[in-house]
Design a protein around this motif. Structure first.
Motif, PDB file in Angstrom:
ATOM      1  N   UNK A  42       0.846  -1.192   0.000  1.00 44.64           N
ATOM      2  CA  UNK A  42       0.000   0.000   0.000  1.00 44.64           C
ATOM      3  C   UNK A  42       0.878   1.237   0.000  1.00 44.64           C
ATOM      4  N   UNK A  43       0.587   2.171  -0.889  1.00 48.67           N
ATOM      5  CA  UNK A  43       1.298   3.445  -0.897  1.00 48.67           C
ATOM      6  C   UNK A  43       0.343   4.537  -1.351  1.00 48.67           C
ATOM      7  N   UNK A  44       0.331   5.627  -0.614  1.00 47.28           N
ATOM      8  CA  UNK A  44      -0.569   6.742  -0.890  1.00 47.28           C
ATOM      9  C   UNK A  44       0.041   7.713  -1.890  1.00 47.28           C
ATOM     10  N   UNK A  45      -0.829   8.384  -2.615  1.00 53.66           N
ATOM     11  CA  UNK A  45      -0.384   9.451  -3.507  1.00 53.66           C
ATOM     12  C   UNK A  45       0.284  10.577  -2.724  1.00 53.66           C
ATOM     13  N   UNK A  46       0.024  10.617  -1.417  1.00 53.06           N
ATOM     14  CA  UNK A  46       0.522  11.695  -0.573  1.00 53.06           C
ATOM     15  C   UNK A  46       1.977  11.513  -0.183  1.00 53.06           C
ATOM     16  N   UNK A  47       2.395  10.272   0.021  1.00 55.32           N
ATOM     17  CA  UNK A  47       3.622  10.051   0.755  1.00 55.32           C
ATOM     18  C   UNK A  47       4.893  10.072  -0.070  1.00 55.32           C
ATOM     19  N   UNK A  48       4.794   9.978  -1.382  1.00 53.80           N
ATOM     20  CA  UNK A  48       6.011   9.935  -2.184  1.00 53.80           C
ATOM     21  C   UNK A  48       5.736  10.496  -3.573  1.00 53.80           C
ATOM     22  N   UNK A  49       6.671  11.259  -4.075  1.00 48.91           N
ATOM     23  CA  UNK A  49       6.560  11.803  -5.427  1.00 48.91           C
ATOM     24  C   UNK A  49       6.487  10.646  -6.426  1.00 48.91           C
ATOM     25  N   UNK A  50       5.642  10.743  -7.458  1.00 48.56           N
ATOM     26  CA  UNK A  50       5.470   9.609  -8.368  1.00 48.56           C
ATOM     27  C   UNK A  50       6.738   9.190  -9.094  1.00 48.56           C
ATOM     28  N   UNK A  92      -6.606  13.915  -8.116  1.00 51.18           N
ATOM     29  CA  UNK A  92      -5.163  13.960  -7.875  1.00 51.18           C
ATOM     30  C   UNK A  92      -4.557  12.576  -8.129  1.00 51.18           C
ATOM     31  N   UNK A  93      -5.216  11.534  -7.607  1.00 51.26           N
ATOM     32  CA  UNK A  93      -4.722  10.171  -7.787  1.00 51.26           C
ATOM     33  C   UNK A  93      -4.642   9.805  -9.261  1.00 51.26           C
ATOM     34  N   UNK A  94      -5.600  10.298 -10.062  1.00 55.44           N
ATOM     35  CA  UNK A  94      -5.582   9.980 -11.480  1.00 55.44           C
ATOM     36  C   UNK A  94      -4.343  10.555 -12.153  1.00 55.44           C
ATOM     37  N   UNK A  95      -3.972  11.792 -11.802  1.00 53.86           N
ATOM     38  CA  UNK A  95      -2.753  12.338 -12.370  1.00 53.86           C
ATOM     39  C   UNK A  95      -1.533  11.555 -11.875  1.00 53.86           C
ATOM     40  N   UNK A  96      -1.538  11.199 -10.601  1.00 52.03           N
ATOM     41  CA  UNK A  96      -0.416  10.449 -10.029  1.00 52.03           C
ATOM     42  C   UNK A  96      -0.170   9.154 -10.802  1.00 52.03           C
ATOM     43  N   UNK A  97      -1.248   8.376 -11.005  1.00 55.22           N
ATOM     44  CA  UNK A  97      -1.051   7.099 -11.707  1.00 55.22           C
ATOM     45  C   UNK A  97      -0.667   7.327 -13.162  1.00 55.22           C
ATOM     46  N   UNK A  98      -1.156   8.404 -13.776  1.00 56.07           N
ATOM     47  CA  UNK A  98      -0.785   8.665 -15.164  1.00 56.07           C
ATOM     48  C   UNK A  98       0.711   8.957 -15.293  1.00 56.07           C
ATOM     49  N   UNK A  99       1.274   9.646 -14.304  1.00 57.98           N
ATOM     50  CA  UNK A  99       2.723   9.865 -14.324  1.00 57.98           C
ATOM     51  C   UNK A  99       3.452   8.533 -14.249  1.00 57.98           C
ATOM     52  N   UNK A 100       3.014   7.673 -13.331  1.00 57.36           N
ATOM     53  CA  UNK A 100       3.692   6.371 -13.214  1.00 57.36           C
ATOM     54  C   UNK A 100       3.495   5.532 -14.468  1.00 57.36           C
TER      55      UNK A 100
END
Length: 458
Positions: free
Chosen positions: A104-112, A160-168
């Motif tokens: 488990x890892x949150x969008x909050x805790x680490x830069x993508x 926000x999560x959607x942008x995070x996963x798109x970066x990854x």
């Protein structure tokens, strides 16, 4: 014939995860969570029993105050202290060969950018056995720990999560073409410059140039889990996840939730079966029904009802310690986990649920008590409702899993509810039959998307 269920051991790198107070049982060893041998030993036992995953929950902050203080969390060990599961994942990978390792890892805790690098490294080290449980952090304390004034609004967190996963996705799927890593000793060419690309992402929250610093791992993108049954959470899962962790109060409620979510899946151009569902359940097993109920009563003696309510209240983002137990839950809408409220309403039925219902259900709901044959019958009902797997919640470690393995697993095998052997290959291949995400997944759109002459080319 229906597919066998898949099983994940739902754990956390802490003493008190879900069934608070159970760590005080004489046989419990979860207070040894800081010891690496504790986790390696458990992972080996789970692998020998062909569990599909060891699934680590995680938090990066305290839950909401209980009775205007965070004292209860510290005194009961309620997910504090808790250690980072990603740090021990490589040791578990080294000690095992087949079991999936879900983190488990949150969008909050680490830069993508750095998170993508870490997960690719672990996927390499494990031979393609890493999964990511995507969460958005429902704790205001977690957001303040990372410098924010308060928690971001519920639906905005998913945007926000959607942008995070798109970066990854861009880093994992698009930055390196197939065959880019040459490693030719005679020519001296280590990687083909024309097949490695910067991603130049610019969005509301992130600007990431790239390229990805890790060459493609066996799965490229780790297997994608997601938890949460709010409308925004289900839309996010339908678009991105390969498996969703649910906590439905009954097989009937699970059937409805799964049907609704699979309709959303097709709306994103995916097939209904592209998203699988893992129900969270705990088990109390006895040779007779009487023995099982006696063991369940003994467990109740150790559980801490205040800690159970503090955890449940923290999940919906409000201090329920000052509320009368008969207060309707309709009065406590928050920016926290709305799926908790939906879960309680479904469990209670037609009447308006109360704080008392939340406390009771948190302790006893989703617990199957009975003989191995009775529990197997219940698991057949969950499978018939569309559930693909079970996240096995523990009262004690390793005791709950040993009891499951020794007493329940043989009956599950007889009934075709469990697999006798692992399928070969990566965790995704075991789950879907392929190492990489299918072409219907949104991440696939980034394959070849950056295949232009790289900046700096002659």
């Amino acid at each position: 014939m229906p597919e066998p269920l898949r099983f994940a051991a739902f754990v956390m790198n802490t003493t008190s995860h879900i069934l608070h107070g159970a760590w005080r049982l004489p046989e419990a060893r979860q207070h040894r969570f800081t010891e690496l041998d504790h986790w390696i030993g458990l992972a080996r036992e789970l692998e020998a029993a062909r569990f599909d995953h060891i699934f680590f929950a995680d938090v990066v902050g305290l839950y909401h105050d209980y009775r205007s203080s965070w004292r209860k969390f510290v005194e009961s060990g309620l997910q504090i202290p808790s250690n980072d599961p990603t740090v021990i994942a490589s040791a578990i990978a080294h000690a095992t060969t087949d079991i999936g390792i879900a983190l488990t890892s949150s969008i909050l805790q680490e830069h993508p950018f750095n998170f993508a690098r870490k997960m690719s490294t672990l996927d390499h080290a494990s031979g393609g056995r890493i999964a990511w449980n995507i969460v958005t952090s429902l704790s205001p304390n977690a957001w303040r720990n990372f410098g924010y004034a308060d928690i971001t609004a519920h639906d905005e967190r998913y945007a926000w999560a959607q942008e995070y996963v798109e970066v990854t996705y861009k880093l994992w799927e698009g930055s390196w073409d197939e065959g880019a890593l040459v490693q030719d000793k005679e020519s001296g060419i280590h990687a083909d410059f024309g097949r490695v690309h910067k991603i130049d992402h610019e969005g509301p929250h992130y600007r990431v140039e790239g390229p990805h610093l890790v060459a493609p791992s066996p799965q490229r993108t780790p297997v994608l889990f997601q938890a949460g049954s709010s409308p925004a959470g289900r839309r996010f899962a339908a678009r991105n996840a390969e498996a969703q962790f649910i906590s439905a109060p009954s097989p009937e409620a699970a059937r409805e939730l799964i049907a609704e979510t699979r309709e959303l899946v097709t709306g994103y151009g995916r097939r209904p079966g592209d998203l699988r569902f893992y129900q969270g359940l705990s088990f109390v097993i006895g040779d007779t029904e009487h023995e099982a109920r006696r063991k369940a009563a003994e467990l109740e003696e150790y559980l801490d009802p205040d800690a159970m309510l503090a955890h449940a209240a923290g999940g919906i983002g409000i201090d329920l310690g000052h509320y009368d137990l008969d207060t309707p839950l309709g009065e406590v809408e928050t920016e926290g986990s709305r799926s908790h409220l939906r879960w309680v309403r479904e469990a209670v039925g037609e009447r308006e649920p109360t704080v008392r219902d939340l406390a009771r259900l948190r302790s006893r709901d989703n617990r199957l008590v009975g003989t191995p044959e009775q529990i197997a019958g219940e698991l057949e009902r969950w499978r018939a409702a569309g559930v693909d797997g079970i996240n096995v919640v523990n009262a004690t470690i390793p005791g709950s899993y040993r009891e499951f393995i020794e007493h329940l697993r043989p009956v599950l095998l007889e009934r075709g509810l469990a697999r006798a052997e692992y399928e070969p290959g990566t965790t995704r291949r075991k789950l879907t039959g392929a190492d990489l995400l299918d072409e219907r997944h949104p991440a696939a759109a980034y394959r070849g998307a950056f295949a232009t002459v790289p900046t700096g080319a002659a």
